[in-house]
Design a protein around this motif. Sequence first.
Motif, PDB file in Angstrom:
ATOM      1  N   UNK A 128       0.834  -1.206   0.000  1.00 38.87           N
ATOM      2  CA  UNK A 128       0.000   0.000   0.000  1.00 38.87           C
ATOM      3  C   UNK A 128       0.867   1.254   0.000  1.00 38.87           C
ATOM      4  N   UNK A 129       1.929   1.249   0.794  1.00 37.66           N
ATOM      5  CA  UNK A 129       2.843   2.390   0.810  1.00 37.66           C
ATOM      6  C   UNK A 129       3.483   2.598  -0.550  1.00 37.66           C
ATOM      7  N   UNK A 130       3.872   1.504  -1.198  1.00 40.40           N
ATOM      8  CA  UNK A 130       4.489   1.649  -2.519  1.00 40.40           C
ATOM      9  C   UNK A 130       3.455   2.134  -3.533  1.00 40.40           C
ATOM     10  N   UNK A 131       2.190   1.701  -3.390  1.00 38.83           N
ATOM     11  CA  UNK A 131       1.131   2.200  -4.275  1.00 38.83           C
ATOM     12  C   UNK A 131       0.962   3.708  -4.120  1.00 38.83           C
ATOM     13  N   UNK A 132       1.061   4.201  -2.883  1.00 38.92           N
ATOM     14  CA  UNK A 132       0.946   5.647  -2.644  1.00 38.92           C
ATOM     15  C   UNK A 132       2.048   6.398  -3.382  1.00 38.92           C
ATOM     16  N   UNK A 133       3.268   5.882  -3.319  1.00 38.58           N
ATOM     17  CA  UNK A 133       4.392   6.517  -4.006  1.00 38.58           C
ATOM     18  C   UNK A 133       4.213   6.471  -5.521  1.00 38.58           C
ATOM     19  N   UNK A 134       3.810   5.319  -6.018  1.00 39.75           N
ATOM     20  CA  UNK A 134       3.588   5.178  -7.465  1.00 39.75           C
ATOM     21  C   UNK A 134       2.499   6.137  -7.913  1.00 39.75           C
TER      22      UNK A 134
END
Length: 108
Positions: free
Chosen positions: A64-70
């Motif tokens: 989820x954190x990586x999705x936010x960055x993407x």
Amino acid sequence: MSPDPAPAGFLHPVVGYDGSVPANRALDTAVRLMRGRTGRIDVVYVAHLSSVAMLSPGAIAEIEESFDEVEKELRTAVAERLRDQGVAWEFERRQGIITEELVAAAMA
């Protein structure tokens, strides 16, 4: 070269966007389609969890954190790409099965 088609009603193209070359081509095509027409391009990033990641709550939180960055990176890329194009657009992140989410975005 044929002339552009006559303006029609409100046009609402939905472009699935992941930053890839085909996604950029689709966005450019939507911009060309909007010329002389009223409407808005909806740019949709679909975050997709694999079935393996869905088994682990820790993995889900990390993904989820990586999705936010993407999402932030893609939103910025779209804003830069469309800045001088003179078209209205919105960016949306959805989560799920990509094709189902794009169809749902188009139906909304």
